[in-house]
Scaffold this motif. Sequence first.
Motif, mmCIF file in Angstrom:
data_model
loop_
_atom_site.group_PDB
_atom_site.id
_atom_site.type_symbol
_atom_site.label_atom_id
_atom_site.label_comp_id
_atom_site.label_asym_id
_atom_site.label_seq_id
_atom_site.Cartn_x
_atom_site.Cartn_y
_atom_site.Cartn_z
ATOM 1 N N ARG A 130 -12.799 5.968 -6.511
ATOM 2 C CA ARG A 130 -13.377 5.007 -5.581
ATOM 3 C C ARG A 130 -12.300 4.308 -4.761
ATOM 4 N N ARG A 131 -11.200 3.988 -5.410
ATOM 5 C CA ARG A 131 -10.160 3.245 -4.734
ATOM 6 C C ARG A 131 -9.274 4.145 -3.865
ATOM 7 N N TYR B 150 -12.802 4.731 -11.181
ATOM 8 C CA TYR B 150 -12.072 3.671 -10.491
ATOM 9 C C TYR B 150 -11.089 4.242 -9.469
ATOM 10 N N TRP C 142 -6.501 -4.158 -12.975
ATOM 11 C CA TRP C 142 -6.386 -2.877 -12.290
ATOM 12 C C TRP C 142 -6.228 -3.073 -10.786
ATOM 13 N N ASP C 143 -7.051 -3.961 -10.231
ATOM 14 C CA ASP C 143 -7.011 -4.169 -8.789
ATOM 15 C C ASP C 143 -5.610 -4.544 -8.344
ATOM 16 N N GLU D 272 0.856 -1.178 0.000
ATOM 17 C CA GLU D 272 0.000 0.000 0.000
ATOM 18 C C GLU D 272 0.890 1.225 0.000
ATOM 19 N N ALA E 254 -3.168 -1.472 -9.085
ATOM 20 C CA ALA E 254 -3.383 -0.311 -8.225
ATOM 21 C C ALA E 254 -2.874 -0.560 -6.811
ATOM 22 N N LEU E 255 -2.787 -1.824 -6.438
ATOM 23 C CA LEU E 255 -2.315 -2.165 -5.104
ATOM 24 C C LEU E 255 -0.861 -1.715 -4.953
ATOM 25 N N TRP F 299 -10.764 -4.824 -15.182
ATOM 26 C CA TRP F 299 -10.543 -4.403 -13.810
ATOM 27 C C TRP F 299 -9.807 -5.417 -12.958
ATOM 28 N N THR G 70 -6.839 6.010 -5.058
ATOM 29 C CA THR G 70 -5.495 6.112 -5.644
ATOM 30 C C THR G 70 -5.292 7.553 -6.107
#
Lengths: 129, 204
Positions: free
Chosen positions: B132-133, B129, B101-102, A110, B105-106, B98, B135
């Motif tokens: 919401r996340r 996206y 993406w998940d 993260e 994006a992590l 997606w 990022t």
Amino acid sequence: MTSLSDDPADEQWLDDQAGRIVRPYVMTRGRTQPSGGKIDLITLVVTMKSVTSAEPGLGPEHHTIVKLCERPLSVAEIAAHLDLPAGTVRVLLGDLVDRGFVAIQEPAREMDVLDLETYKAVLNGLRTL
Amino acid sequence: MDSGRSNRDVGRVKLPTAIKILIAGGFGAGKTTMVGSVSETRPLRTEETLTDRGVGVDDLAGVEAKKTTTVAMDFGRISIGDAHVLYLFGTPGQERFWFVWDELALGAMGAVVIADTRRLADCFPSVDYFERRGTPFVVAVNCFEGATRFDLDEIRMALDLSPDIPVVLCDARQKESSKKVLVTLVEHAMETRASTPAQAPATR
Ligand SMILES: Nc1nc2c(ncn2[C@@H]2O[C@H](COP(=O)(O)OP(=O)(O)O)[C@@H](O)[C@H]2O)c(=O)[nH]1
Ligand SMILES: [Mg+2]
């Protein structure tokens, strides 16, 4: 069944989105996940010791990875160099990690793990590109 | 035997810290172009495969449901001294991707959403996206010749962006321009991180 032909192109089966299905599964003996969970695309891989061709259970792709990673490379770069899907490379890496041929360094999972110094270093680096 | 997955095991060599930034946007928006203009080599390509995990399918349907979905991503590398290496991933903007993406994006430092003013709506899913996340992201408006020129406020309104999201004009083909976009993103990400409550010292 463990070796690829010299020209992998003539062995590839393509689905409608150009994803190879057959060869990688042969190479990894049907496994789709390495033993220790999902390895990130930017996980860095570095060779710890060289591997002899006699090493049982390792195919040519394993050897290529060990050679490539004398200089640390990400999973994504290894996949691009080998022209294999990232998932296949993850499985191959699992084998190599288990046997101590390569070590891997997972990235921060993260972004709050990154410290401000990291942001500053990246900024400076980008500005002077 | 130790799995070798911890940094401690890499003791022999000092590995850099790997950082990723996502370059998102619709088809033809200039993702690959931006990755290429600012990276140290021409864009490389990697492919992610999702084997359908067969969630909630019965035995009969199961056979058919085990489809393989692949997505190809272009990426590039920027080495920053010996201590950091930045990877830029061009990620296709359609929602069916997606699953990649998940994962991407992590841990990502942030994202650039490339807006093509000829097809502005193509970048809506990307904006949604990342919002919401949570990022950190910036919107880079890629200036194609012959496209109607919008002013940045119009684009901000059309995308319904919160006022703190930077919107910049760019030409993805120009290294300097792509560099500027990345600098804007990292500055924004740094500010976002500094102002997030989770970042406050644990002694609070
Ligand atoms: N005029 C102009 N053309 C661009 C720009 N960025 C990309 N292109 C062109 O647009 C086309 C699609 O770009 P590409 O990077 O492949 O789009 P992607 O699908 O998002 O990866 C290519 O022919 C590029 O040369 C730009 O800033 N200005
Ligand atoms: Mg592209």
